[in-house]
Motif scaffolding. Structure first.
Motif, mmCIF file in Angstrom:
data_model
loop_
_atom_site.group_PDB
_atom_site.id
_atom_site.type_symbol
_atom_site.label_atom_id
_atom_site.label_comp_id
_atom_site.label_asym_id
_atom_site.label_seq_id
_atom_site.Cartn_x
_atom_site.Cartn_y
_atom_site.Cartn_z
ATOM 1 N N LYS A 303 54.570 13.147 57.579
ATOM 2 C CA LYS A 303 54.283 13.618 58.930
ATOM 3 C C LYS A 303 52.766 13.761 59.161
ATOM 4 N N GLY A 304 52.021 13.779 58.089
ATOM 5 C CA GLY A 304 50.561 13.838 58.221
ATOM 6 C C GLY A 304 49.994 15.245 58.281
ATOM 7 N N ASP A 305 50.776 16.233 57.825
ATOM 8 C CA ASP A 305 50.324 17.620 57.977
ATOM 9 C C ASP A 305 49.706 18.218 56.712
ATOM 10 N N SER A 306 49.516 17.416 55.676
ATOM 11 C CA SER A 306 49.082 17.987 54.397
ATOM 12 C C SER A 306 47.683 18.598 54.468
ATOM 13 N N LEU A 307 46.768 17.921 55.129
ATOM 14 C CA LEU A 307 45.407 18.462 55.208
ATOM 15 C C LEU A 307 45.423 19.799 55.949
ATOM 16 N N TYR A 308 46.218 19.860 57.017
ATOM 17 C CA TYR A 308 46.325 21.097 57.782
ATOM 18 C C TYR A 308 46.779 22.243 56.861
ATOM 19 N N TYR A 309 47.852 22.003 56.113
ATOM 20 C CA TYR A 309 48.373 23.087 55.260
ATOM 21 C C TYR A 309 47.402 23.420 54.132
ATOM 22 N N ALA A 310 46.787 22.382 53.553
ATOM 23 C CA ALA A 310 45.853 22.640 52.445
ATOM 24 C C ALA A 310 44.690 23.518 52.927
ATOM 25 N N LEU A 311 44.218 23.248 54.139
ATOM 26 C CA LEU A 311 43.084 24.024 54.646
ATOM 27 C C LEU A 311 43.480 25.450 55.040
ATOM 28 N N ASN A 312 44.779 25.684 55.172
ATOM 29 C CA ASN A 312 45.209 27.030 55.545
ATOM 30 C C ASN A 312 45.708 27.845 54.358
ATOM 31 N N LEU A 313 45.405 27.363 53.151
ATOM 32 C CA LEU A 313 45.768 28.155 51.971
ATOM 33 C C LEU A 313 44.633 29.149 51.697
ATOM 34 N N ASP A 314 44.964 30.417 51.746
ATOM 35 C CA ASP A 314 43.922 31.446 51.734
ATOM 36 C C ASP A 314 43.150 31.509 50.416
ATOM 37 N N HIS A 315 43.828 31.151 49.306
ATOM 38 C CA HIS A 315 43.105 31.176 48.030
ATOM 39 C C HIS A 315 42.002 30.128 47.990
ATOM 40 N N PHE A 316 42.141 29.085 48.807
ATOM 41 C CA PHE A 316 41.164 27.993 48.788
ATOM 42 C C PHE A 316 40.166 28.106 49.930
ATOM 43 N N SER A 317 40.200 29.238 50.609
ATOM 44 C CA SER A 317 39.410 29.329 51.826
ATOM 45 C C SER A 317 37.936 29.577 51.515
ATOM 46 N N ARG A 318 37.120 28.532 51.622
ATOM 47 C CA ARG A 318 35.682 28.726 51.427
ATOM 48 C C ARG A 318 35.071 29.257 52.724
ATOM 49 N N VAL A 319 35.546 28.704 53.834
ATOM 50 C CA VAL A 319 35.106 29.159 55.163
ATOM 51 C C VAL A 319 36.381 29.339 55.993
ATOM 52 N N PRO A 320 36.315 30.065 57.110
ATOM 53 C CA PRO A 320 37.535 30.195 57.928
ATOM 54 C C PRO A 320 37.937 28.820 58.478
ATOM 55 N N THR A 321 39.152 28.396 58.211
ATOM 56 C CA THR A 321 39.557 27.039 58.591
ATOM 57 C C THR A 321 40.643 27.034 59.662
ATOM 58 N N GLN A 322 41.074 28.221 60.085
ATOM 59 C CA GLN A 322 42.189 28.267 61.032
ATOM 60 C C GLN A 322 41.809 27.578 62.353
ATOM 61 N N TYR A 323 40.559 27.716 62.737
ATOM 62 C CA TYR A 323 40.161 27.095 64.003
ATOM 63 C C TYR A 323 40.195 25.562 63.895
ATOM 64 N N PHE A 324 39.819 25.042 62.714
ATOM 65 C CA PHE A 324 39.903 23.584 62.515
ATOM 66 C C PHE A 324 41.348 23.118 62.711
ATOM 67 N N GLY A 325 42.255 23.885 62.092
ATOM 68 C CA GLY A 325 43.671 23.531 62.175
ATOM 69 C C GLY A 325 44.162 23.571 63.613
ATOM 70 N N TYR A 326 43.659 24.542 64.348
ATOM 71 C CA TYR A 326 44.059 24.708 65.748
ATOM 72 C C TYR A 326 43.605 23.502 66.579
ATOM 73 N N VAL A 327 42.371 23.038 66.346
ATOM 74 C CA VAL A 327 41.835 21.943 67.162
ATOM 75 C C VAL A 327 42.308 20.576 66.660
ATOM 76 N N PHE A 328 42.256 20.385 65.316
ATOM 77 C CA PHE A 328 42.493 19.047 64.773
ATOM 78 C C PHE A 328 43.851 18.882 64.080
ATOM 79 N N GLY A 329 44.602 19.970 63.932
ATOM 80 C CA GLY A 329 45.838 19.929 63.137
ATOM 81 C C GLY A 329 46.855 18.917 63.611
ATOM 82 N N THR A 330 46.938 18.699 64.912
ATOM 83 C CA THR A 330 47.971 17.788 65.425
ATOM 84 C C THR A 330 47.408 16.409 65.763
#
Lengths: 889, 49
Positions: A303-330
């Motif tokens: 489905k192409g959602d792996s990058l979205y989920y990987a960036l939303n894993l909190d243990h891997f969060s170097r910078v806040p990525t939720q906004y990226f997911g919101y804009v580019f996730g779909t």
């Protein structure tokens, strides 16, 4: 109902619930057919190796510029130091007897089988190995580590100091070979003592380090080479950049320049080194990407959602990525996910392109005899058709139940498409090679020949650039440890030595322009790079009898094809015997593997370094420079062949339809993979990336009944910072402890019991509770609808938690500090009866090991027989009831 | 799902992280361009293995 289904039915629905996945019986039944098809592929690969033996030998045994591996050594050692030292805060937890395991428990629960014959000390049992056979038993490995014998904090800090010194010496290239091995042994010692912290990056370090120390990476960019050049210069025996040979080596006479009766050798600055370790590194890189690409079979990837989920894993969060997911996730992230998946699957094409271009450049295109050429073509065609056959057979268990096309239509499409593709490929290859295509557009003319096709479509421009982009994204946006840096470091090995030299000269020129001192004059002036040791020089040196033992050899005698065929026959006989469960299956296998080396050894003893000439052996390609003599070639080629075969068998995908042959094949190669420390698994973010954020909380109830939160999780508010630069291993440990490594839960709880006591005047707490906390990451669509979220708020609102383990510290084994630990911390000793240990005495078991081994053997034989019977029944059952089947894993 | 261009505006850490991402893409684009130019060029030394 019979076999496995009946067994499950007999156990009741509970068994079905308990099973992790329900095996697909139809897929299981396909196993033997697929296994034989894969075996046929292996036979064809052997046939290609025999038919194309000259090119195979030339490829693996050639020599090359040392600067590629020299540069790789420096960067690799640097990232290795970062990788180990970023565990600084957890060193004592991971590697000492004041950490996760007490010393005895580390031996028993981390390497119990290996330390079977090692006593605990105390009543009726001496400490240490019981006898010589216990030592030999331990030597079988694979968890070698000095930290299994000595693991006090004092020893550990000495150990890590030696590691740092050895690795820095390796980085600088001082006593490179010895320091490389020392650093490797100490690195492996850390890994083998404490697997709990390891991730994919550590496996990359382990495997690549093994290849690197086998190379002569100290021949460039090293103190060793600098000292050598200085010594040679003083003796007037160095070929300088501005002298004869221009640094590439020369033979001169004493009266300056003219040949004479007594020629003098001026050695090259950059001597040639064997190329095979770098080739192993390249193929290992392909294995990593291909394995992980093939393992990503889940719906999230498609489905192409792996990058979205990987960036939303909190243990891997170097910078806040939720906004990226919101804009580019779909949108964009989906394109990037599919590109990464395609790139991982296709990365091997880059190495194929490199090999093809190399063979053409060296004039090694085709064998001379027509029959060999036709036989080779037939083998390649056979491989292509076998690949189709494997797809054809496996297709029924790989199509989703709601597929719009029928099985027949799909098979027709796949077969037709594949046949058209291989026909076009063969014709296109021939056309580009013999009659390049010329394209004209608006007065410009482009020629597309085989060379430019390989350069563009199978070249490093495309594949390495994509890889660099992928890893830079990971590096900048995700705090995932040293995976991205070490993979980027390995890319250096994809460049050859002169390419590395050109890049460094450009860098040097740029730095000199910025006013950085210390650049060599020729670098500042932008002159041509120092050439590699010249092949003409090597040939001339040999012709004039100046070659020394360790130097490359020109055109030595080759291994007879008959020996090669006999060797392969032995291996095939061994495999077939193993399939038929014949007890002596290992003998032909071992004989087959040992034959070429034994022959080469005989040749070495009789005919010297060049070997002997037999009736069907030939000379090597005219003037071809080999890295070794006859014996060295036998040993290296055998090592390479065995290792490639073992890695290939180890890499068989884990699916129901491969289960029948995957497990036995891995069992055969397991000793090699573990003892060479190259065992590997690359199921990263596969088959789907995790879609939940999981945390671990540790609570201590002290002796007064007060509850304390230790804030152990890397994600806890106390530990989390943004931007997050340092990688905290506690994230990985948390995920392991609360995920697949459940057996660690009790050890973590016990560790906290002990540590609390040591830090609170020896008072053992009442209990330690481990709590798992998690929340599901919202889907990209939900995120797009609702907007970005704050992870802490989202956890508070949507999170769940449950208690996963509670240790009663007074009674739980290993939950109280030993008296030795108390003494170390200046605490009063306690009655030994209040200290409960998790370790058991081993002497009685060791003494009766023969009986135990015999039981194990009998038990295994019985189990194998029963399993085979069950499989046969399951196969029959599957073919009889080809109806609704659970989906293939 | 219909495409909508109405986005929440980033603020605080989201804003600087967003700038970081755009900066990363610009840097990677430049690095990629340099790499391609160098790999296309015909400087001394052979190319390939």
């Amino acid at each position: 109902m019979s076999g496995i289904p009946s067994a499950i039915a007999a156990l009741g629905p509970g068994a079905l619930l308990a099973a992790e996945t329900i095996p697909n019986e139809q897929a299981l039944a396909l196993g033997p057919t697929l296994g034989w098809l894969v075996f046929a592929c292996a036979l064809l690969v052997m046939a290609i190796a025999v038919l194309d033996v000259e090119r195979v030998r030339a490829f693996w045994l050639r020599t090359e510029d040392p600067r590629s591996l020299g540069a790789f050594r420096i960067v690799f050692a640097l990232v290795l130091l970062l990788n180990i030292n970023n565990m600084w805060a957890h060193f004592e937890f991971l590697f000492t007897d004041e950490g996760l395991y007490l010393g005895d428990s580390a031996r028993q629960y981390g390497a119990g089988r290996q330390f079977w014959g090692y006593g605990l000390g105390g009543e009726g049992e001496a400490a240490g190995f019981f006898d010589l056979s216990a030592v030999l038993w331990w030597a079988k490995g694979p968890r070698y580590s000095l930290l299994h014998f000595w693991d006090s904090p004092g020893f550990f800090w000495g150990y890590i100091a030696v590691f740092e010194i050895a690795t820095i010496a390796f980085l600088l290239g001082f006593r490179t070979r010895a320091m490389g091995f020392l650093s490797l042994i100490l690195t492996l010692g850390l890994m083998n003592r404490s697997p709990i912290y390891q991730s994919g990056a550590d496996v990359v370090f382990r495997v690549m380090f093994v290849y690197l120390v086998l190379s002569r990476c100290g021949h460039a960019y090293s103190i060793d080479n600098w000292l050598r050049c200085r010594k040679l210069r003083r003796a007037g025996r160095l070929s300088e950049r501005d002298g004869p040979g221009e640094g590439a080596g020369a033979i001169v006479s004493d009266d300056e320049g003219k040949d004479s009766e007594q020629p003098r050798e001026l050695e090259a600055i950059y001597r040639r080194i064997p190329a095979w370790p770098r080739m192993l590194i390249l193929l290992q890189l392909v294995t990593i990407y291909l394995w992980t690409g093939c393992a990503k079979t889940g719906s999230v990837w498609s489905k192409g959602d792996s990058l979205y989920y990987a960036l939303n894993l909190d243990h891997f969060s170097r910078v806040p990525t939720q906004y990226f997911g919101y804009v580019f996730g779909t949108n964009l992230f989906r394109m990037m996910t599919w590109t990464v998946h395609f790139w991982q699957m296709g990365f091997g094409l880059m190495v194929l392109g490199l090999i093809v271009r190399w063979a053409r450049r060296e004039g090694l295109e085709r064998p001379e005899q027509p029959w060999r050429r036709w036989a080779l073509r037939a083998c390649w065609l056979g491989l292509a058709l076998l690949a189709l056959a494997i797809t054809w057979v496996g297709l029924p268990v790989h199509i989703p139940p709601d597929a719009k096309l029928s099985l027949g239509a799909l098979r027709g499409l796949v077969a037709g498409g594949w046949l058209v593709f291989i026909t076009l490929f063969a014709l296109g290859w021939r056309r580009l090679r013999d009659r390049p295509v010329v394209l004209r557009l608006r007065g410009h003319e482009w020629t597309l020949d085989l060379e430019s096709f390989c350069t563009v479509f199978l070249g490093r421009k495309l594949w390495l650039t994509l890889g660099l982009f992928f890893h830079l994204h990971i590096l900048v946006l995700m705090n995932i440890g040293m995976f991205a840096p070490v993979m980027i470091a390995v890319y250096i090995a994809c460049l050859n030595g002169t390419e590395v030299a050109v890049i460094l000269r450009r860098l040097g020129m740029a730095l000199a322009r910025l006013g950085v001192p210390g650049m060599a004059e020729w670098v500042v002036r932008g002159e041509a790079i120092t050439p590699t040791e010249s092949l003409e020089f090597i040939r001339e040196r040999e012709a004039k009898g100046l070659r020394r033992v360790s130097q490359p050899l020109v055109g030595a005698r080759l291994l007879p094809v008959g020996v090669l065929v006999a060797s392969f026959a032995g291996v095939v006989a061994g495999v077939l015997a193993r399939v038929e469960d014949v007890s002596w299956w290992a003998w032909p296998l071992v004989l087959g593997v040992a034959l070429p080396t034994a022959y080469a050894l005989g040749g070495r003893l009789v005919g010297g370094r060049e070997g002997t000439k037999s009736s069907d052996s030939g000379d090597a390609k005219d003037g071809w420079v080999y890295a070794y003599g006859a014996f060295g070639r036998g040993v290296v080629m055998t090592f390479v062949a065995v290792h490639l075969a073992c890695v290939a068998a180890w890499s068989i995908p884990d699916k129901d339809c491969t289960r029948s042959f995957r497990a036995p094949a891995r069992e055969v190669v397991k000793p090699w993979m573990y003892r060479t420390q190259t065992h590997q698994s690359w199921n990263m973010f596969a088959p789907n990336p995790t879609r939940s954020n999981v945390f671990m909380k540790v609570f201590v109830t002290d002796a007064e009944g007060e509850l304390w939160d230790l804030y152990t999780d890397a994600n806890s508010p106390r530990n989390k910072i943004q931007p997050w630069f340092i990688y905290d291993r506690m994230g990985k440990i948390t995920r392991r402890v609360t995920g697949k490594g459940k057996h660690y839960q009790k050890w973590v709880a016990r560790y906290h019991c002990r540590m609390w006591a040591l830090e609170h005047d020896g008072e053992v707490p009442e209990e330690v509770m481990i709590m798992k906390q998690w929340y599901r990451v919202p889907s990209p669509e939900t995120m797009r609808k609702r907007g970005p979220y704050q992870p802490e708020d989202y956890l508070a609102k949507h999170g769940h938690q449950k208690e996963v383990y509670t240790a009663k510290c007074a009674t739980e084994p290993d939950a109280q500090p030993t008296n030795e630990l108390r003494r170390r911390h200046g605490l009063p000793e306690v009655d030994e009866a209040t200290i409960h240990r998790a370790t058991k005495r081993r002497r009685p078991r060791w003494d009766s090991r023969q009986g135990v081994e015999s039981k194990v053997r009998k038990g295994r034989a019985k189990a194998t027989k029963a399993l085979r019977q069950a499989k046969r029944e399951a196969q029959r059952h599957a073919w009889q009831t080809l109806g609704a089947q659970p989906p293939q894993r | 799902m219909p495409i909508s261009l109405a986005f929440v505006r980033p603020t605080g850490p989201d804003l600087w992280a967003f700038y970081l991402l755009i900066g990363l893409w610009l840097a990677m684009g430049s690095a990629g361009w340099l790499l391609l130019r160098w790999l296309w060029s015909s400087e001394e030394g052979h190319r390939g293995l």
